[in-house]
Scaffold this active site. Structure first.
Site, PDB file in Angstrom:
ATOM      1  N   GLU B  37      41.771  28.454  64.726  1.00 27.18           N
ATOM      2  CA  GLU B  37      41.394  28.042  63.368  1.00 27.18           C
ATOM      3  C   GLU B  37      41.154  26.538  63.359  1.00 27.18           C
ATOM      4  OE1 GLU B  37      40.625  29.340  60.269  1.00 27.18           O
ATOM      5  OE2 GLU B  37      40.400  27.213  59.787  1.00 27.18           O
ATOM      6  N   GLY B  42      44.475  30.721  56.438  1.00 22.57           N
ATOM      7  CA  GLY B  42      44.257  31.207  55.075  1.00 22.57           C
ATOM      8  C   GLY B  42      42.796  31.149  54.666  1.00 22.57           C
ATOM      9  N   LEU B 321      34.799  39.565  50.045  1.00 22.70           N
ATOM     10  CA  LEU B 321      36.057  39.639  49.302  1.00 22.70           C
ATOM     11  C   LEU B 321      37.197  39.564  50.294  1.00 22.70           C
ATOM     12  CD1 LEU B 321      35.109  42.717  47.076  1.00 22.70           C
ATOM     13  CD2 LEU B 321      35.285  40.349  46.293  1.00 22.70           C
ATOM     14  N   HIS B 446      54.625  53.939  28.122  1.00 23.43           N
ATOM     15  CA  HIS B 446      54.273  53.368  26.828  1.00 23.43           C
ATOM     16  C   HIS B 446      55.270  52.275  26.468  1.00 23.43           C
ATOM     17  CE1 HIS B 446      52.766  53.260  22.734  1.00 23.43           C
ATOM     18  NE2 HIS B 446      54.021  53.268  22.321  1.00 23.43           N
TER      19      HIS B 446
END
Lengths: 153, 470
Positions: B37, B42, B321, B446
């Protein structure tokens, strides 16, 4: 300004414009003659808008859509109901009220004028107009329904 | 020269959500893994994408809710933005999450190599540490996860001072009084909502006829557009930006056809016209890696045309994504360790953190119709959901695209509060082939927002209980 027939049922006043035709479901049809003898403007009656509640969204079939009488012309979503409006006539949607996008409350505030939904280029107006109700006839249907509704409350 | 640690079973090029997940999964399956990286782990998501935008958005939403305190019986005399503190808060969140990923990699004994990597042979990466040191790492298998870069449209003046990209828009020392955003897609609209909350007068210029092109169901996009316009956001469609000019302190954005041009004056311009696969300068062309336009071409097992080389995430195109890249990472890691897994994108949700939020999974209404599938669409508005009313956020709806007859859920599209969370149920429904009836007989607690899913499902057979259909 059109003239109106008016009735008050249980504190609520409902008006029916005398210059146009109606379906029993509460859709008005204004014949745009002489300027456009093949076109009609369409909207919700005062009674239907009051009964449906504050309009949050009105989505009308887009310009160019062909509809048959009885097929869905618009979905009107209010804070308490989803109202699917069948087209009162057959034809092609040629105009959709652009103001409804940002100010759908016009349907509540001015149902017979600024709150119109769409203009349709009719396909068989001569035969279909006979299926619509004159103001006096709709007025009776509407008043009876309003009284029936009032009893439920 | 080769020192211990310079060879591995698997080398992963790129430490974004796709790459680090691939590294973690491969290590979990027993492989010795090197992760290369050039920046912080990230990737775009964690450092300059999903995470920092959501950090800013969360503060912006809190600000807006605090301003509405009186509606909820609270007296909050004054609330204002402390921009340096807001930036610090965002950085802290990002740093914590980056640290978390580094910890995970360490715990799985993944060797993190810092530097810009290139593939020089199908089994070798060379890594430039930026300080004159270049080192080679050999691996039996390589997973390419180089991610994407901000797309730069050919607009004259887009290099002027004051014209920024999403990365620049995340780190600001003043809130511009007037901001023009070029692009009405996911990135543009999320920033529009952030800057609107911070107090900017925002104008969005989208070149296509509708906002969120290709990102959600057309009816949902149209409704979001109405909602944004109703609250005063100037969101224009069919607005093709021609050029940007500077005039003293001010920028001018020219859009539309010649002769019918509109001019918008502003203090900052944000270019948000999407992202491109990052596939340049890493030796791909030299090795004959097969491409699909800017993207790396892969098969359904994410294998490239080079032996023992896989590619994943934004670099292979399609949905850009983070969660799709993570799925790719798992698939590639399994295949690089002897598995035979195919990617399955049927239930990849797309989530957009506008206000209100948008979330989609599966087929849109027009996609289903184009495929010739007989469908029935059923929908339910949040205005009739008690939890939404308690929140005071009733804009929006749930739309289910169901196969006519069977009621099988083909697509779920939502607009409203927290729908980016709610879509998980939709994704499960699409993935498992659930029907409207299955959803309708799954008891939903609910009072909660997911009850809107249940009611929409009940509507399939005309039975929605908490709305009156006339």
């Amino acid at each position: 300004m059109p003239e109106y027939l008016e009735t008050t049922v249980d504190k609520f006043t409902f008006r029916v414009a005398k210059d146009r035709l109606y379906t029993a479901k509460g859709v008005w049809v204004f014949w745009m003659q002489p300027e456009a003898p093949n076109r009609v403007r369409i909207g919700l009656t005062d009674y239907l808008q009051q009964r449906s509640g504050d309009v949050a969204f009105a989505s009308v079939q887009p310009v160019g859509t062909k509809v048959l009488a009885g097929e869905k012309l618009a979905d009107v979503e209010t804070i308490k109901a989803m109202v699917e409006l069948p087209s009162p006539v057959s034809g092609t949607v040629v105009e959709v009220n652009p103001a409804l996008d940002t100010t759908p409350e016009l349907i509540n505030q001015d149902p017979y004028d600024k709150g119109w939904l769409a203009v349709i280029e009719t396909a068989s107006w001569d035969t279909e107009r006979a299926t619509l109700l004159e103001p006096e006839a709709y007025f009776k249907v509407m008043e009876a329904e309003a009284k029936e509704e009032a009893k439920k409350l | 020269m080769s020192a211990p640690g310079d060879s591995a079973d698997i080398a992963v090029l790129g430490g974004g959500p796709g790459g680090y997940v691939a590294a973690l999964r491969a290590a979990q399956l027993g492989a010795r893994v090197i992760l290369v990286e050039k920046d912080r782990v990230g990737g775009t998501c964690l450092n300059v994408g999903c995470i920092p935008t959501k950090a800013l958005l969360t503060s912006a939403e809190l600000l807006l809710r605090a301003k509405r305190g009186s509606e909820f019986g609270l007296a909050i005399p004054q609330v204002s933005v402390d921009l340096p503190a807001l930036m610090a808060c965002k950085r802290k969140t990002v740093d914590q999450l980056v640290g978390g990923v580094e910890q995970l990699l360490k715990a799985r004994r993944v060797t993190l190599v810092r530097g810009a990597g290139r593939i020089i042979r199908p089994d070798t990466l060379s890594v430039d540490d930026g300080q004159g040191g270049v080192r080679e790492y050999s691996a039996q298998r390589i997973i390419l996860a180089p991610g994407s870069v901000t797309a730069t449209p050919p607009i004259a003046g887009s290099d002027l001072p004051g014209v920024i990209t999403s990365t620049g828009a995340l780190d600001i020392d003043t809130v511009p009084a007037r901001l023009v955003i070029v692009g009405g897609g996911v990135i543009g609209l999320e920033f529009a909502c952030i800057y609107e909350a911070l107090g900017s007068k925002v104008t969005v210029l989208e070149m296509t006829p509708a906002i969120l092109p290709g990102a959600t169901d057309e009816a949902i996009a149209k409704r979001l557009h109405s909602l944004l316009r109703r609250r005063g956001l100037d969101v224009q469609t069919n607005a093709v930006v021609q050029r940007i000019e500077r005039n003293g302190e001010m920028l001018r954005v020219f859009a539309g056809a010649a002769g019918a041009e509109t001019t918008t004056e502003c203090d900052r311009v944000l270019i948000a016209t999407g992202r491109w696969p990052n596939t340049q300068g890493m030796g791909f062309a030299e090795l004959g890696l097969r491409m699909n336009g800017r993207a790396i071409a892969v098969d359904e097992r994410l294998a490239t045309n080079l032996p023992n080389v896989w590619a994943i995430g934004d670099a292979i195109g399609g949905w850009m994504l983070a969660h799709k890249a993570m799925v790719d990472g798992r698939v590639a890691a399994e295949n690089a360790t002897g598995g035979q897994r195919q990617v399955d994108y049927r239930s990849v949700p797309s989530v957009i953190f506008t206000r209100p939020e948008v979330a989609s999974v599966g087929l849109t209404e027009s996609q289903a119709r184009a495929a010739g599938v007989p469908i029935k669409v059923t929908q339910f508005p949040f205005s009739a959901n008690p939890r939404a009313r308690i929140f005071g956020e009733t804009d929006g709806l749930v739309r289910l695209i169901c196969e006519a007859g069977s009621g099988r859920i083909l697509g779920v599209h939502m607009l409203g509060l927290h729908v980016t969370d709610l879509i998980a149920e939709g994704a499960l429904a699409v993935q498992t082939g659930a029907t409207a009836d299955n959803l309708a007989w799954t008891t939903h607690a609910h009072p909660t927002l997911p009850e809107a899913m249940l009611e929409a499902a009940l509507g399939f057979s005309g039975g929605a209980l908490h709305i009156h259909a006339q």
